[in-house]
Design a protein around this motif. Structure first.
Motif, PDB file in Angstrom:
ATOM      1  N   ARG A   1      -0.984   3.969 -17.374  1.00  0.00           N
ATOM      2  CA  ARG A   1      -2.257   3.423 -17.876  1.00  0.00           C
ATOM      3  C   ARG A   1      -3.162   3.007 -16.731  1.00  0.00           C
ATOM      4  O   ARG A   1      -4.367   3.270 -16.751  1.00  0.00           O
ATOM      5  N   VAL A   2      -2.560   2.374 -15.712  1.00  0.00           N
ATOM      6  CA  VAL A   2      -3.361   1.951 -14.556  1.00  0.00           C
ATOM      7  C   VAL A   2      -3.944   3.184 -13.860  1.00  0.00           C
ATOM      8  O   VAL A   2      -5.145   3.220 -13.520  1.00  0.00           O
ATOM      9  N   ARG A   3      -3.128   4.182 -13.668  1.00  0.00           N
ATOM     10  CA  ARG A   3      -3.613   5.398 -12.981  1.00  0.00           C
ATOM     11  C   ARG A   3      -4.749   6.045 -13.764  1.00  0.00           C
ATOM     12  O   ARG A   3      -5.740   6.484 -13.190  1.00  0.00           O
ATOM     13  N   ALA A   4      -4.607   6.088 -15.093  1.00  0.00           N
ATOM     14  CA  ALA A   4      -5.650   6.723 -15.911  1.00  0.00           C
ATOM     15  C   ALA A   4      -6.957   5.930 -15.836  1.00  0.00           C
ATOM     16  O   ALA A   4      -8.046   6.509 -15.754  1.00  0.00           O
ATOM     17  N   LYS A   5      -6.874   4.606 -15.852  1.00  0.00           N
ATOM     18  CA  LYS A   5      -8.095   3.786 -15.769  1.00  0.00           C
ATOM     19  C   LYS A   5      -8.794   4.028 -14.428  1.00  0.00           C
ATOM     20  O   LYS A   5     -10.026   4.089 -14.359  1.00  0.00           O
ATOM     21  N   LEU A   6      -8.004   4.142 -13.363  1.00  0.00           N
ATOM     22  CA  LEU A   6      -8.607   4.353 -12.040  1.00  0.00           C
ATOM     23  C   LEU A   6      -9.172   5.766 -11.914  1.00  0.00           C
ATOM     24  O   LEU A   6     -10.290   5.963 -11.431  1.00  0.00           O
ATOM     25  N   ASP A   7      -8.393   6.748 -12.364  1.00  0.00           N
ATOM     26  CA  ASP A   7      -8.872   8.141 -12.286  1.00  0.00           C
ATOM     27  C   ASP A   7     -10.209   8.310 -13.011  1.00  0.00           C
ATOM     28  O   ASP A   7     -11.033   9.132 -12.623  1.00  0.00           O
ATOM     29  N   ALA A   8     -10.412   7.521 -14.071  1.00  0.00           N
ATOM     30  CA  ALA A   8     -11.631   7.673 -14.877  1.00  0.00           C
ATOM     31  C   ALA A   8     -12.883   7.230 -14.128  1.00  0.00           C
ATOM     32  O   ALA A   8     -13.988   7.629 -14.490  1.00  0.00           O
ATOM     33  N   VAL A   9     -12.733   6.397 -13.091  1.00  0.00           N
ATOM     34  CA  VAL A   9     -13.929   5.843 -12.443  1.00  0.00           C
ATOM     35  C   VAL A   9     -14.052   6.185 -10.956  1.00  0.00           C
ATOM     36  O   VAL A   9     -15.132   6.036 -10.379  1.00  0.00           O
ATOM     37  N   LEU A  10     -12.985   6.629 -10.332  1.00  0.00           N
ATOM     38  CA  LEU A  10     -13.026   6.845  -8.877  1.00  0.00           C
ATOM     39  C   LEU A  10     -13.889   8.044  -8.496  1.00  0.00           C
ATOM     40  O   LEU A  10     -14.018   8.995  -9.269  1.00  0.00           O
ATOM     41  N   PRO A  11     -14.475   8.016  -7.282  1.00  0.00           N
ATOM     42  CA  PRO A  11     -15.225   9.184  -6.816  1.00  0.00           C
ATOM     43  C   PRO A  11     -14.298  10.403  -6.724  1.00  0.00           C
ATOM     44  O   PRO A  11     -13.080  10.247  -6.549  1.00  0.00           O
ATOM     45  N   PRO A  12     -14.873  11.607  -6.832  1.00  0.00           N
ATOM     46  CA  PRO A  12     -14.062  12.821  -6.799  1.00  0.00           C
ATOM     47  C   PRO A  12     -13.221  12.892  -5.526  1.00  0.00           C
ATOM     48  O   PRO A  12     -13.675  12.471  -4.453  1.00  0.00           O
ATOM     49  N   GLY A  13     -12.012  13.407  -5.664  1.00  0.00           N
ATOM     50  CA  GLY A  13     -11.150  13.620  -4.494  1.00  0.00           C
ATOM     51  C   GLY A  13     -10.206  12.463  -4.200  1.00  0.00           C
ATOM     52  O   GLY A  13      -9.242  12.628  -3.452  1.00  0.00           O
ATOM     53  N   CYS A  14     -10.470  11.277  -4.782  1.00  0.00           N
ATOM     54  CA  CYS A  14      -9.561  10.149  -4.555  1.00  0.00           C
ATOM     55  C   CYS A  14      -8.256  10.409  -5.298  1.00  0.00           C
ATOM     56  O   CYS A  14      -8.254  10.931  -6.403  1.00  0.00           O
ATOM     57  N   ARG A  15      -7.151  10.014  -4.673  1.00  0.00           N
ATOM     58  CA  ARG A  15      -5.843  10.186  -5.314  1.00  0.00           C
ATOM     59  C   ARG A  15      -5.219   8.820  -5.566  1.00  0.00           C
ATOM     60  O   ARG A  15      -5.285   7.946  -4.704  1.00  0.00           O
ATOM     61  N   VAL A  16      -4.634   8.675  -6.745  1.00  0.00           N
ATOM     62  CA  VAL A  16      -3.966   7.422  -7.100  1.00  0.00           C
ATOM     63  C   VAL A  16      -2.463   7.666  -7.070  1.00  0.00           C
ATOM     64  O   VAL A  16      -1.945   8.459  -7.848  1.00  0.00           O
ATOM     65  N   LEU A  17      -1.781   6.987  -6.139  1.00  0.00           N
ATOM     66  CA  LEU A  17      -0.346   7.233  -5.952  1.00  0.00           C
ATOM     67  C   LEU A  17       0.423   5.944  -6.207  1.00  0.00           C
ATOM     68  O   LEU A  17      -0.040   4.860  -5.843  1.00  0.00           O
ATOM     69  N   PRO A  18       1.619   6.058  -6.785  1.00  0.00           N
ATOM     70  CA  PRO A  18       2.438   4.854  -6.928  1.00  0.00           C
ATOM     71  C   PRO A  18       2.887   4.388  -5.551  1.00  0.00           C
ATOM     72  O   PRO A  18       3.205   5.212  -4.687  1.00  0.00           O
ATOM     73  N   GLU A  19       2.875   3.079  -5.310  1.00  0.00           N
ATOM     74  CA  GLU A  19       3.407   2.551  -4.046  1.00  0.00           C
ATOM     75  C   GLU A  19       4.906   2.780  -4.014  1.00  0.00           C
ATOM     76  O   GLU A  19       5.572   2.725  -5.047  1.00  0.00           O
ATOM     77  N   GLU A  20       5.430   2.997  -2.824  1.00  0.00           N
ATOM     78  CA  GLU A  20       6.879   3.046  -2.691  1.00  0.00           C
ATOM     79  C   GLU A  20       7.434   1.677  -3.045  1.00  0.00           C
ATOM     80  O   GLU A  20       6.754   0.664  -2.922  1.00  0.00           O
ATOM     81  N   GLY A  21       8.677   1.639  -3.441  1.00  0.00           N
ATOM     82  CA  GLY A  21       9.296   0.338  -3.672  1.00  0.00           C
ATOM     83  C   GLY A  21       9.502   0.071  -5.141  1.00  0.00           C
ATOM     84  O   GLY A  21       8.993   0.801  -5.985  1.00  0.00           O
ATOM     85  N   PRO A  22      10.216  -0.998  -5.454  1.00  0.00           N
ATOM     86  CA  PRO A  22      10.638  -1.219  -6.829  1.00  0.00           C
ATOM     87  C   PRO A  22       9.490  -1.391  -7.809  1.00  0.00           C
ATOM     88  O   PRO A  22       9.591  -0.995  -8.961  1.00  0.00           O
ATOM     89  N   GLN A  23       8.355  -1.985  -7.347  1.00  0.00           N
ATOM     90  CA  GLN A  23       7.281  -2.228  -8.322  1.00  0.00           C
ATOM     91  C   GLN A  23       6.516  -0.969  -8.668  1.00  0.00           C
ATOM     92  O   GLN A  23       6.053  -0.802  -9.783  1.00  0.00           O
ATOM     93  N   GLY A  24       6.355  -0.094  -7.674  1.00  0.00           N
ATOM     94  CA  GLY A  24       5.454   1.017  -7.928  1.00  0.00           C
ATOM     95  C   GLY A  24       6.143   2.354  -8.069  1.00  0.00           C
ATOM     96  O   GLY A  24       5.510   3.341  -8.441  1.00  0.00           O
ATOM     97  N   ALA A  25       7.412   2.419  -7.761  1.00  0.00           N
ATOM     98  CA  ALA A  25       8.072   3.718  -7.757  1.00  0.00           C
ATOM     99  C   ALA A  25       8.061   4.341  -9.140  1.00  0.00           C
ATOM    100  O   ALA A  25       8.209   3.634 -10.134  1.00  0.00           O
ATOM    101  N   PRO A  26       7.871   5.677  -9.200  1.00  0.00           N
ATOM    102  CA  PRO A  26       7.911   6.315 -10.514  1.00  0.00           C
ATOM    103  C   PRO A  26       9.252   5.992 -11.170  1.00  0.00           C
ATOM    104  O   PRO A  26      10.285   6.014 -10.503  1.00  0.00           O
ATOM    105  N   GLY A  27       9.225   5.685 -12.427  1.00  0.00           N
ATOM    106  CA  GLY A  27      10.460   5.348 -13.119  1.00  0.00           C
ATOM    107  C   GLY A  27      10.714   3.852 -13.153  1.00  0.00           C
ATOM    108  O   GLY A  27      11.522   3.379 -13.939  1.00  0.00           O
TER     109      GLY A  27
END
Ligand code: COD
Ligand code: ATP
Length: 331
Positions: free
Chosen positions: A227-253
């Motif tokens: 949900r956070v990634r989708a909210k950011l993708d909707a407003v960021l300038p073209p070409g920006c990438r939204v990546l999960p941070e490494e580590g327990p809080q942001g890692a995929p899964g």
């Protein structure tokens, strides 16, 4: 302005919640009302519906025969698509005009039955889903609206599944008991989450760290990181990438889809990194992150490279950090 998208399956209890939020001071934009106005007698919308479905879709007095059109479109997905293509753009334009007139510090609630189906969730600071089991909703349609059971089932089948709707939810109001309980839950949501979120946005600051988190049932349940990634993708300038941070809080899964109350922390924490390409302006990316509901958490450059900006959620129910970094120049 705090933008809330209110949704739920048919007869889930959206109107009850919408009225209560309006009583508490929200500006309400009701898509069902706008959809009716879009095909009012004499409107170009009604002319388009007649062109698509024929004059037999009109009552003797020239107004839309809603039950007849309902029988048609809820039994035929292609017909429903044709109707949606006429009504939805008109509803969108009317909603935009109403929202444009709302005061700067307002809480705007858009009541949109098909919010998830039409992919609109990312444009809201907060998506509130009113949820109730299908069987209860069918009973409400039959008992209170005099609908045939088969008609009620067809309408449910024409909408998103409960699971898909819950995936889009930032907050869930479960309406499987009485109206009083639903109203009390709505008040708690207003007081513990909506008001502080609105005030944080207006003040350009993230939520206080360490404040009491709103209680169970009010946090979204599934897929915070998505949900956070989708909210950011909707407003960021073209070409920006939204990546999960490494580590327990942001890692995929790390955001567990089967999370239960005992691992609630996983549902309310996420950390992402916005990588800004050389062609885009990091300050513009930071502004967009702020607008999406994640104001700056300290001055740009604090603790990182000079142009690294740290942001954090203004929503007091989640602990989301967003770090905006320019893409390193390639060697
Ligand atoms: C088919 C119509 C004429 C039937 O009118 P009726 O008075 O029986 O129902 P009403 O408009 O009050 O809608 C009641 C509920 O049905 C569901 N519903 C309505 N339209 C749709 C649709 N196209 N797809 C799925 N569910 C729908 C929603 O949950 C809505 O809250 C009417 O619903 C319509 O014009 N629908 C298309 C516009 C639309 O999508 N409206 C929903 C919000 S924009
Ligand atoms: N907890 C409840 N107990 C009993 N009846 C309820 C409850 N919540 C809502 N209702 C009733 O069920 C019906 C549907 O509720 P409501 O109109 O709020 O749903 P809605 O989600 O807005 O539906 P729609 O998608 O058709 O606009 C209404 O008649 C309402 O009064």
């Amino acid at each position: 302005m705090l933008r809330i998208g209110l949704t739920g399956g048919i007869a889930a209890g959206k109107s009850v919640v919408a009225r209560r939020l309006a009583d508490r001071g929200a500006v309400l934009v009701d898509s069902d009302v706008l959809a009716r106005a879009a095909v009012a007698p004499g409107s170009d919308g009604l002319a388009a519906v007649v062109a698509a479905f024929g004059p037999e879709i009109l009552d003797a007095d020239g107004s839309l025969d809603r039950p007849a059109l309902g029988r048609l479109v809820f039994a035929d997905a292609a017909a429903r698509e044709r109707l949606n293509a006429i009504v939805h753009p008109r509803v969108g334009a009317a909603a935009a005009a109403l929202i444009g007139g709302a005061p700067e510090g307002a809480v705007v609630v858009e009541d949109i039955p098909l919010l998830v189906e039409t992919g609109q969730a990312p444009r809201f600071h907060l998506v509130v889903v009113v949820d109730a089991p299908d069987t209860l909703r069918i009973d409400r349609m039959v008992d209170r609206r005099g609908m045939e059971r088969a008609d009620a089932e067809r309408r449910i089948a024409a909408q998103a599944s409960r699971h898909d709707r819950l995936r889009a939810a930032d907050a869930v109001l479960v309406n499987d008991r009485g109206v009083e309980e639903l109203l009390a839950a709505t008040d708690t949501l207003w007081e513990t989450r909506i008001v502080p979120y609105r005030d944080n946005l207006a003040g350009g600051r993230p939520a206080d760290r360490g404040v009491a988190r709103p209680t169970a049932g009010l946090a979204g349940t599934l897929g915070l990181l998505d949900r956070v990634r989708a909210k950011l993708d909707a407003v960021l300038p073209p070409g920006c990438r939204v990546l999960p941070e490494e580590g327990p809080q942001g890692a995929p899964g790390a955001v567990r889809e089967d999370a239960r109350d005992d691992v609630r922390e996983d549902r309310v924490r996420a950390a992402v990194r916005v990588v800004v390409p050389p062609a885009a302006d990091p300050a513009a990316a930071s502004d967009a992150v702020t607008r999406a509901g994640f104001p700056p958490d300290g001055p740009t450059g604090a603790g990182g490279t000079p142009s690294t900006a740290s942001h954090r959620a203004a929503d007091p129910a989640v602990d989301v950090t967003v770090t905006v970094v320019p893409e390193p120049a390639s060697a």
